[in-house]
Design a protein around this motif. Structure first.
Motif, PDB file in Angstrom:
ATOM      1  N   CYS A   6      39.403  38.073  28.812  1.00 46.97           N
ATOM      2  CA  CYS A   6      40.604  39.208  28.925  1.00 46.97           C
ATOM      3  C   CYS A   6      41.112  38.959  30.178  1.00 46.97           C
ATOM      4  O   CYS A   6      40.611  38.569  31.299  1.00 46.97           O
ATOM      5  N   GLY A   7      42.300  39.205  30.416  1.00 46.32           N
ATOM      6  CA  GLY A   7      43.096  39.172  31.398  1.00 46.32           C
ATOM      7  C   GLY A   7      43.378  41.049  31.792  1.00 46.32           C
ATOM      8  O   GLY A   7      43.231  41.739  31.306  1.00 46.32           O
ATOM      9  N   ARG A  15      46.990  41.135  42.165  1.00 45.13           N
ATOM     10  CA  ARG A  15      46.858  39.457  41.019  1.00 45.13           C
ATOM     11  C   ARG A  15      46.667  39.792  40.432  1.00 45.13           C
ATOM     12  O   ARG A  15      45.494  40.744  39.744  1.00 45.13           O
ATOM     13  N   ILE A  16      47.044  38.444  38.804  1.00 41.71           N
ATOM     14  CA  ILE A  16      46.426  38.541  37.734  1.00 41.71           C
ATOM     15  C   ILE A  16      45.143  37.817  37.611  1.00 41.71           C
ATOM     16  O   ILE A  16      44.773  36.919  38.148  1.00 41.71           O
ATOM     17  N   VAL A  17      43.952  38.013  37.114  1.00 41.75           N
ATOM     18  CA  VAL A  17      42.696  37.712  36.900  1.00 41.75           C
ATOM     19  C   VAL A  17      42.523  37.478  35.656  1.00 41.75           C
ATOM     20  O   VAL A  17      43.126  38.886  34.694  1.00 41.75           O
ATOM     21  N   LEU A  65      26.198  44.857  30.924  1.00 43.27           N
ATOM     22  CA  LEU A  65      27.433  44.086  30.747  1.00 43.27           C
ATOM     23  C   LEU A  65      27.106  43.481  32.660  1.00 43.27           C
ATOM     24  O   LEU A  65      27.391  43.804  33.141  1.00 43.27           O
ATOM     25  N   ALA A  66      27.724  41.691  31.877  1.00 40.86           N
ATOM     26  CA  ALA A  66      27.477  40.978  32.905  1.00 40.86           C
ATOM     27  C   ALA A  66      29.071  40.311  33.110  1.00 40.86           C
ATOM     28  O   ALA A  66      29.366  40.418  31.836  1.00 40.86           O
ATOM     29  N   TYR A  67      29.541  40.391  34.310  1.00 45.80           N
ATOM     30  CA  TYR A  67      31.228  39.698  33.839  1.00 45.80           C
ATOM     31  C   TYR A  67      31.297  38.748  35.547  1.00 45.80           C
ATOM     32  O   TYR A  67      30.398  38.654  36.831  1.00 45.80           O
ATOM     33  N   ILE A  68      32.559  37.708  35.354  1.00 43.08           N
ATOM     34  CA  ILE A  68      32.578  36.303  36.421  1.00 43.08           C
ATOM     35  C   ILE A  68      33.948  37.508  36.229  1.00 43.08           C
ATOM     36  O   ILE A  68      34.763  36.992  34.893  1.00 43.08           O
ATOM     37  N   VAL A  69      34.541  36.962  37.256  1.00 44.27           N
ATOM     38  CA  VAL A  69      36.241  37.366  37.255  1.00 44.27           C
ATOM     39  C   VAL A  69      36.511  35.401  38.197  1.00 44.27           C
ATOM     40  O   VAL A  69      35.926  35.252  38.877  1.00 44.27           O
ATOM     41  N   ASP A  74      47.671  30.554  33.997  1.00 48.28           N
ATOM     42  CA  ASP A  74      49.321  31.177  33.167  1.00 48.28           C
ATOM     43  C   ASP A  74      49.188  29.816  31.901  1.00 48.28           C
ATOM     44  O   ASP A  74      50.385  29.813  31.367  1.00 48.28           O
ATOM     45  N   GLY A  75      48.721  28.971  31.277  1.00 51.60           N
ATOM     46  CA  GLY A  75      48.946  28.242  30.494  1.00 51.60           C
ATOM     47  C   GLY A  75      47.399  28.019  29.797  1.00 51.60           C
ATOM     48  O   GLY A  75      46.987  28.997  29.581  1.00 51.60           O
ATOM     49  N   GLY A  76      47.551  27.244  28.539  1.00 50.99           N
ATOM     50  CA  GLY A  76      46.294  27.384  27.613  1.00 50.99           C
ATOM     51  C   GLY A  76      45.391  26.540  27.728  1.00 50.99           C
ATOM     52  O   GLY A  76      45.672  25.124  29.022  1.00 50.99           O
ATOM     53  N   SER A  77      44.931  26.303  26.411  1.00 50.64           N
ATOM     54  CA  SER A  77      43.974  24.791  26.635  1.00 50.64           C
ATOM     55  C   SER A  77      44.329  23.246  26.469  1.00 50.64           C
ATOM     56  O   SER A  77      45.799  23.375  25.996  1.00 50.64           O
TER      57      SER A  77
END
Length: 146
Positions: A6-7, A15-17, A65-69, A74-77
């Motif tokens: 998710c964003g 900032r957006i992460v 829950l484990a997470y990576i930030v 800003d684009g796709g794959s």
């Protein structure tokens, strides 16, 4: 084992992460391997700082829950663009390959062997810059984990 992406907005730095999460299950052997791979992804990408590699800012575990930030791209794959029928002009293909090889060369210099190059793991920014993502099956030198 449940994975999600998710964003979010980092309120401290403003900032957006992007946040990638995995549910922890200490009683399942397969889940333990998945958790080890998730940590390895954070370790591998976290030791790299390159304009063509998605930056990892943080790793943590909270409850189950484990997470990576990480850096939000800003684009796709590349996969999404190709699946939509988009074809890159030859000069852009050459630039994408040049940036991909620069990212892999940097990773190898830092002891990280990527091992999962495919269009789904190549993000393209709005300006067309390549960002390699998903170091889940990377091999880190001086580690026996792959």
């Amino acid at each position: 084992m449940r994975r999600a992406r998710c964003g979010a907005r980092d309120p401290v730095i403003d900032r957006i992460v992007a946040i990638k999460t995995v549910t922890l299950d200490a009683h399942d052997a397969e889940a333990q391997e998945e958790i080890a791979r998730f940590k390895r992804e954070a370790q591998a990408a976290g030791r790299l700082s390159h304009p063509n590699i998605v930056a990892v800012y943080d790793y943590g575990e909270e409850g189950d829950l484990a997470y990576i930030v990480m850096e939000h791209v800003d684009g796709g794959s590349l996969e999404t663009r190709l699946d939509a029928g988009e074809r890159l002009p030859l000069p852009q293909v050459a630039r994408v390959m040049d940036e991909l090889l620069a990212a892999l060369g940097h990773a190898h210099e830092k002891g990280v062997v990527y091992r999962d190059i495919k269009p789904a793991n190549m993000m393209l920014t709005g300006s067309g810059q390549v960002k390699v993502a998903d170091f889940g099956i990377a091999r880190i030198e001086s580690s026996t984990m792959t």
